[in-house]
Enzyme design. Structure first.
Site, PDB file in Angstrom:
ATOM      1  N   LYS A  18       0.729  -1.170  -0.030  1.00  0.00           N
ATOM      2  CA  LYS A  18      -0.045  -0.016  -0.100  1.00  0.00           C
ATOM      3  C   LYS A  18       0.762   1.298   0.069  1.00  0.00           C
ATOM      4  CE  LYS A  18      -2.629  -3.028  -0.145  1.00  0.00           C
ATOM      5  NZ  LYS A  18      -2.689  -3.564  -1.377  1.00  0.00           N
ATOM      6  N   GLU A  38      -4.199   6.639   8.566  1.00  0.00           N
ATOM      7  CA  GLU A  38      -5.130   7.641   7.478  1.00  0.00           C
ATOM      8  C   GLU A  38      -6.214   8.379   8.445  1.00  0.00           C
ATOM      9  OE1 GLU A  38      -6.683   5.079   4.236  1.00  0.00           O
ATOM     10  OE2 GLU A  38      -4.569   5.488   3.050  1.00  0.00           O
ATOM     11  N   HIS A  98     -15.445  -7.539   5.292  1.00  0.00           N
ATOM     12  CA  HIS A  98     -14.509  -7.527   4.125  1.00  0.00           C
ATOM     13  C   HIS A  98     -14.587  -8.415   3.071  1.00  0.00           C
ATOM     14  CE1 HIS A  98     -12.847  -4.123   6.479  1.00  0.00           C
ATOM     15  NE2 HIS A  98     -12.531  -4.702   7.432  1.00  0.00           N
ATOM     16  N   ARG A 129      -5.421  -8.095 -10.603  1.00  0.00           N
ATOM     17  CA  ARG A 129      -6.247  -9.239 -11.197  1.00  0.00           C
ATOM     18  C   ARG A 129      -7.549  -9.053 -11.962  1.00  0.00           C
ATOM     19  NH1 ARG A 129      -7.209  -9.080  -5.703  1.00  0.00           N
ATOM     20  NH2 ARG A 129      -9.426  -9.031  -5.369  1.00  0.00           N
TER      21      ARG A 129
HETATM   22  C1  MV4 Z   1     -10.784   2.917   4.933  1.00  0.00           C
HETATM   23  C2  MV4 Z   1     -11.984   2.871   5.589  1.00  0.00           C
HETATM   24  C3  MV4 Z   1     -12.014   4.189   6.161  1.00  0.00           C
HETATM   25  N1  MV4 Z   1     -11.277   5.109   6.223  1.00  0.00           N
HETATM   26  N2  MV4 Z   1      -9.788   3.609   4.852  1.00  0.00           N
HETATM   27  C4  MV4 Z   1     -11.124  -1.738   4.018  1.00  0.00           C
HETATM   28  C5  MV4 Z   1     -10.750  -2.838   2.935  1.00  0.00           C
HETATM   29  C6  MV4 Z   1      -9.465  -1.934   2.414  1.00  0.00           C
HETATM   30  N3  MV4 Z   1      -9.229  -2.009   1.090  1.00  0.00           N
HETATM   31  C7  MV4 Z   1      -9.520  -0.666   3.000  1.00  0.00           C
HETATM   32  N4  MV4 Z   1     -10.650  -0.786   3.674  1.00  0.00           N
HETATM   33  C8  MV4 Z   1     -11.218   0.580   4.351  1.00  0.00           C
HETATM   34  N5  MV4 Z   1     -10.294   1.751   4.496  1.00  0.00           N
HETATM   35  C9  MV4 Z   1     -10.037   5.005   5.583  1.00  0.00           C
HETATM   36  N6  MV4 Z   1      -8.912   5.711   5.645  1.00  0.00           N
HETATM   37  C10 MV4 Z   1     -12.856   2.118   5.609  1.00  0.00           C
HETATM   38  C11 MV4 Z   1     -12.435   0.810   5.162  1.00  0.00           C
HETATM   39  C12 MV4 Z   1     -13.552  -0.372   4.910  1.00  0.00           C
HETATM   40  C13 MV4 Z   1     -14.138  -0.970   3.974  1.00  0.00           C
HETATM   41  C14 MV4 Z   1     -13.503  -0.487   2.634  1.00  0.00           C
HETATM   42  C15 MV4 Z   1     -14.291  -0.853   1.448  1.00  0.00           C
HETATM   43  C16 MV4 Z   1     -15.377  -2.081   1.882  1.00  0.00           C
HETATM   44  C17 MV4 Z   1     -15.707  -2.317   2.883  1.00  0.00           C
HETATM   45  C18 MV4 Z   1     -15.088  -1.853   4.171  1.00  0.00           C
HETATM   46  C19 MV4 Z   1     -15.591  -2.318   5.169  1.00  0.00           C
HETATM   47  C20 MV4 Z   1     -14.903  -1.645   6.513  1.00  0.00           C
HETATM   48  C21 MV4 Z   1     -13.959  -0.550   6.212  1.00  0.00           C
END
Ligand code: MV4
Length: 480
Positions: free
Chosen positions: A115, A199, A234, A291
């Site tokens: 990341k 973040e 997730h 992918r």
């Molecule tokens: C976040 C977020 C809130 N704020 N970043 C979860 C999966 C990963 N790809 C990043 N994710 C998140 N990052 C910040 N700064 C909330 C999530 C997140 C989320 C993102 C996409 C789909 C479902 C999720 C469920 C919980 C939290």
């Protein structure tokens, strides 16, 4: 390209083979001992057993798979999703052996796998990102200073994580130190890399991702968005395209940002750029998946494009035949992942014998399936059986078709996410389009589907009783 090997199993192996056959390309399946009678093995032109059931003794054996490919004169390897699909070393090894890897170059896989490296790579491209830091942090005092600057709540993420693994929300400064230490030790043991970063926590985001496709001549297009906010822990369960909330302007902006991300890492093939969308419709780049994704069919339905065909063509070195201006969204598509999991019992895997397995058919219904009646579902792999996809002129039409298709999907022997899907598609919040990543947590309880199932059982019992009474009324000729 005359022959490709599919380094995968289940529905995605069959999905890739279907397009290969359509293009006149021969296919090779690989399989483990428990999969010897699996549908993907029968579907291929040739099939080779590569080891025992556990994935690390079969589907993850990169060198063995390459060896098989060379023996059978294979021109290219398609990795599907999961398993070796985002393994940079495997992609490199394939290319070193003069076999085409149907996917990006190993460098792009590596950059996007971290990341922090991904943030670094896109830095110069003016991509909106969540306020935070873009380097690994170990010093608690420095972390406190940054957290105070961006404001609590904040999120600690592992650089080597992804898909939500290794994330921790911190509400107040007093919890920062302990949470950071935990995040670092967790990341170290889970990924062998303790790098974490901070973040601003976006509290109620939507998860919107953009499909991109790049050729080896510098052309990159995007194929619009997929909305993937309905997920539990997730794990995505429902996806759709287009999103119910993007305006054409926002869609164009996010699409352009996604194309820039792809260009930033010299991308090749199919990729997905993930964004968070907050309540005020600000979007932020999260990560890129290098992918073909599980949910790619909804994009295929609204664009009329076969993504696997494009993947194969650009892997052969062809120029993209479609340009951005040619692409238009037509209709609406929904996808439900059918997992052999018990929604009444915390979604625990419910593997076993597939006693009945009947798939719904009809106009606007697509099932990408990897299983058949009379099969045992192995405990060794992901328990996803199939994907139920519906397509209609409008979102409402696609939802109604989906509910009908769920009712006509007949699975006995194992518990599945079908009743959970029905709950989602019948829910007011989903129907209105007004939901975020907390949908399942907010609205789902086992009691809801339990009562729905009970209601159905009651109706079935009443119908049986009615039939019984009717039968009793028929005149019987006394036996002589
Ligand atoms: C976040 C977020 C809130 N704020 N970043 C979860 C999966 C990963 N790809 C990043 N994710 C998140 N990052 C910040 N700064 C909330 C999530 C997140 C989320 C993102 C996409 C789909 C479902 C999720 C469920 C919980 C939290």
């Amino acid at each position: 390209m005359k022959k490709i090997l599919i380094a995968n199993r289940g529905e995605i192996a069959i999905r890739v083979m279907t397009t290969a056959h359509k293009m006149g390309i021969k296919t090779v399946a690989i399989y483990s001992t428990v999969d010897r009678n699996a549908p993907h093995v029968k579907f291929a032109n040739e099939a080779v057993c590569i080891g025992e059931a556990p994935s690390n003794q079969s589907y993850l054996l990169g060198s063995k798979i390459i060896e098989v490919a060379k023996q059978l004169d294979v021109d290219a390897i398609h990795p599907g999703y999961g398993f070796l699909s985002e393994n940079a070393d495997f992609a490199e090894e394939v290319e070193k052996n003069d076999i085409i890897f149907i996917g990006p170059k190993s460098k792009a896989i590596k950059v996007m796998g971290s990341k922090l490296a991904a943030k670094e790579a896109v830095k110069a491209y003016d991509i909106p990102m969540v306020p935070g830091i873009d380097e690994a942090i170990t010093d608690v005092d420095k972390a406190k200073k940054i957290a105070t600057e961006i404001g609590f709540p904040i999120l600690i993420k592992a650089s080597a994580g992804g898909g939500g693994k290794g994330m921790r929300v911190v509400e107040e400064e007093k919890d920062l130190e302990s949470q950071m230490n935990r995040a670092i030790s967790e990341a170290t043991s889970a990924f062998g890399d303790g790098s974490v970063f901070i973040e601003k926590y976006v509290a109620s985001p939507r998860h919107i991702e953009i499909q991109v496709m790049a050729d080896s001549h510098g052309n990159v297009i995007h194929l619009f968005e997929r909305e993937c906010s309905v997920q539990r822990r997730h794990q995505k369960v429902v996806e759709e395209a287009p999103s119910a909330v993007l305006s054409p302007e926002l869609r164009a902006k996010m699409g352009e940002a996604a194309v820039k991300v792809a260009k930033a890492c010299d991308y090749l093939g199919a990729g997905t750029v993930e964004f968070l969308l907050d309540e005020n419709h600000n979007f932020y780049f999260l990560e890129m998946n290098t992918r073909l994704q599980v949910e790619h069919p909804v994009t295929e339905l609204i664009t009329g494009i076969d993504l696997v065909e494009l993947q194969i063509k650009v892997a052969r070195g062809e120029k993209l035949s479609v340009q951005q201006e040619d692409l238009k969204i037509k209709g609406h598509a929904l996808e439900l992942r059918i997992y052999a999991e018990d929604p009444m019992n915390d979604f625990l895997p419910s593997v076993g014998y597939l006693e009945t397995y009947k798939i719904p058919v009809g106009k606007g219904i697509r099932v990408d399936n990897g299983f058949e009646e009379g099969m045992d579902i192995p405990i060794y792999y992901d328990p996803m059986l199939a994907k139920l996809i519906t397509y209609g002129a409008t979102r409402e039409e696609a939802i109604q078709l989906m509910i009908k298709a769920i009712n006509n999907y007949d699975i006995k022997g194992v518990q599945t996410t079908l009743p959970f899907g029905k709950f989602v598609f019948e829910h007011e919040a989903f129907k209105s389009g007004n939901f975020d990543t907390h949908f399942v947590k907010k609205h789902f309880t086992t009691e809801i589907i339990q009562s729905a199932t009970k209601e159905e059982a009651k109706i079935a019992a009443l119908l049986a009783m009615k039939q019984y009474i009717e039968d009793q009324k028929t005149v019987r000729i006394p036996t002589l």
